[in-house]
Write a protein that holds these residues in place. Structure first.
Motif, PDB file in Angstrom:
ATOM      1  N   PHE A  79       6.064   7.287   3.229  1.00 62.99           N
ATOM      2  CA  PHE A  79       5.981   5.884   3.624  1.00 62.99           C
ATOM      3  C   PHE A  79       4.929   5.124   2.820  1.00 62.99           C
ATOM      4  CE2 PHE A  79       3.896   2.670   6.331  1.00 62.99           C
ATOM      5  CZ  PHE A  79       4.959   1.787   6.485  1.00 62.99           C
ATOM      6  N   ASP A  80       3.799   5.761   2.575  1.00 64.31           N
ATOM      7  CA  ASP A  80       2.670   5.087   1.939  1.00 64.31           C
ATOM      8  C   ASP A  80       2.891   4.952   0.426  1.00 64.31           C
ATOM      9  OD1 ASP A  80      -0.134   4.063   2.000  1.00 64.31           O
ATOM     10  OD2 ASP A  80      -0.466   5.813   0.724  1.00 64.31           O
ATOM     11  N   ARG A 102       9.310   5.195   1.402  1.00 58.74           N
ATOM     12  CA  ARG A 102      10.372   4.939   2.380  1.00 58.74           C
ATOM     13  C   ARG A 102       9.911   5.383   3.766  1.00 58.74           C
ATOM     14  NH1 ARG A 102      16.543   6.861   1.125  1.00 58.74           N
ATOM     15  NH2 ARG A 102      17.463   6.748   3.204  1.00 58.74           N
ATOM     16  N   ASP A 103      10.233   4.579   4.766  1.00 55.42           N
ATOM     17  CA  ASP A 103       9.906   4.906   6.153  1.00 55.42           C
ATOM     18  C   ASP A 103      10.991   5.831   6.704  1.00 55.42           C
ATOM     19  OD1 ASP A 103       9.376   5.045   8.840  1.00 55.42           O
ATOM     20  OD2 ASP A 103       8.998   2.904   9.089  1.00 55.42           O
ATOM     21  N   ARG A 133      12.454   5.149  10.277  1.00 57.10           N
ATOM     22  CA  ARG A 133      13.465   4.095  10.418  1.00 57.10           C
ATOM     23  C   ARG A 133      14.629   4.263   9.457  1.00 57.10           C
ATOM     24  NH1 ARG A 133       9.998  -1.536  11.213  1.00 57.10           N
ATOM     25  NH2 ARG A 133       8.775  -0.836  13.037  1.00 57.10           N
TER      26      ARG A 133
END
Length: 416
Positions: A294-295, A320-321, A324
């Motif tokens: 994510f980061d 990418r998260d 979700r």
């Protein structure tokens, strides 16, 4: 009012459990079979004295153990401690109806914790620096921490106190994270808010006086005197300020060893929740790797490390998260193996996609036994076999435990 109780068993967090008239009472830093005097506070209690001690009790090595909330198990003899941690994982898997061979507990404490977070608070006119007491915001002031790496043991509290002195004007509560790196200490301060220019200049001078490699406020770099490098396999990574890092060097090396061993025959691996690449960089010595995290800063750091390290295979990165937007089945099917190392909440959304994929190998690394069991149960229900469960104790003297699970299933290849 003080009362005497007998401890029946230990809970998953290491607290002793006594049966009271209104239900269980949780008592810290006791052992089964002990008779103790306590003062109740609802379902929890403060330990007043140990009246009849267990033969499994030993003297804690840290003088702050009785007051500090950082460690929970220094009063346990080593063999009892290891058995308790192992049995806790066995119980957790059984609750999820998972029967799998669980290997012996691996001690991965090594030289100690390479990162500590100290708290600076101003409950009165004085500044207090240390760790928090159990179930409290009260600060237990410390001069050293014996479970930290040798370089951090005494220097971390001194650094936190010096930073606190420079930022004590507004009397805001500060959390100061100090990481030992190859090039010196990396310090990130949380809680202060935006800095004015005079404050920045004073902190730059402080970083020089303390010989810090980097000093940041909420991830905003105030000064980087040397890149704070962390070695991962052949590579040296400069993580973003305050980003995730495995608790000990030996812990990271141990986890990575099991990951790379399991993926030895894979040609293309997806490393999900990849952080700054402790697994990706080692896997890339033999396989192509797609790292997802994510980061964005972590992905930039990983990409820079890959470019600076000769001899690695292709590594692609994606911010990418995965909670979700998990990788979907068509994306997953391009890989021979998937490595998961999610936060404590687990990777349920991603695991549900893996469950309907054709990926033959999943290596699950988790810092929480309950979410590991939940996610593994989903994969087992879809046809994966849990071949190995390896408990890795890099959070020694705490109830936390890393778990490595290796899951495989047969994938029938279509004939052309």
């Amino acid at each position: 009012m003080a009362e005497q109780v007998t401890i029946k068993r230990l809970g998953a967090k290491g607290d002793g459990i006594a049966e009271g008239g209104s239900g269980p009472v949780f008592v810290p830093k006791v052992l089964p079979g002990e008779t103790v005097t306590i003062e109740r506070d609802g379902s929890h209690a403060r330990l007043v004295s140990v009246d009849v001690a267990s033969p499994e009790r030993e003297t804690p090595f840290c003088p702050y153990f009785d007051e500090c909330g950082g460690c929970a198990t220094q009063h346990m003899k080593h063999g009892f401690y290891q058995a308790w941690k192992h049995d806790t994982l066995v119980h957790t898997l059984r609750q999820a109806r998972i029967e799998a061979p669980i290997e012996p507990l691996i001690d991965a404490h090594g030289d100690g914790r390479r990162r500590v977070t100290l708290h600076v608070r101003f409950p009165d006119r004085a500044m207090h620096v240390g760790f928090m007491a159990p179930r409290s915001h009260q600060i237990v002031e410390i001069a050293f921490c014996p479970i930290a790496e040798p370089g951090l043991k005494e220097q971390a509290p001194a650094i936190a106190r010096a930073v606190g002195e420079h930022l004590k004007g507004p009397r805001k509560p500060l959390d100061i994270q100090i990481t030992a790196t190859q090039t010196g200490f990396d310090v990130d301060v949380r809680g202060y808010g935006p800095l004015k220019d005079p404050d920045r200049l004073r902190l730059i001078d402080l970083a020089a006086n303390l010989d810090l490699s980097r000093l940041s406020i909420h991830g905003d770099v105030i000064v980087e005197r040397r890149p704070p490098a962390v070695v991962m396999g052949r590579a040296a990574v400069v993580p973003p300020a305050g980003s995730f890092l495995q608790a000990t060097k030996l812990g990271e090396e141990t986890l990575a060893g099991f990951v790379t061993e399991a993926c030895a025959r894979a040609k293309r691996v997806a490393d999900l929740f990849a952080g700054t690449g402790p697994f990706s960089l080692r896997l890339a010595e033999k396989a192509d790797v797609h790292a997802v995290e994510f980061d964005k800063g972590s992905m930039v750091a990983l990409d820079k490390a890959v470019r600076a390290t000769p001899g690695l295979r292709r590594v692609t990165t994606e911010a990418r998260d995965l909670f979700r937007r998990p990788l979907l089945t068509p994306e997953l099917n391009a890989f021979d193996a998937v490595v998961l190392d999610p936060p404590r909440v687990g990777a349920e959304a991603q695991v549900k996609q893996l469950a309907v994929s054709k990926v033959p190998l999943v290596v699950s690394v988790s810092c929480d036994g309950a979410t590991f069991a939940r996610d593994a149960a989903i994969l087992i229900g879809s046809g994966y076999r849990l071949e190995r469960v390896i408990p890795v104790d890099q959070f020694k003297h705490s109830p936390h435990l890393e778990v490595v699970g290796i899951l495989r299933r047969d994938v029938v290849k279509k004939r052309r």
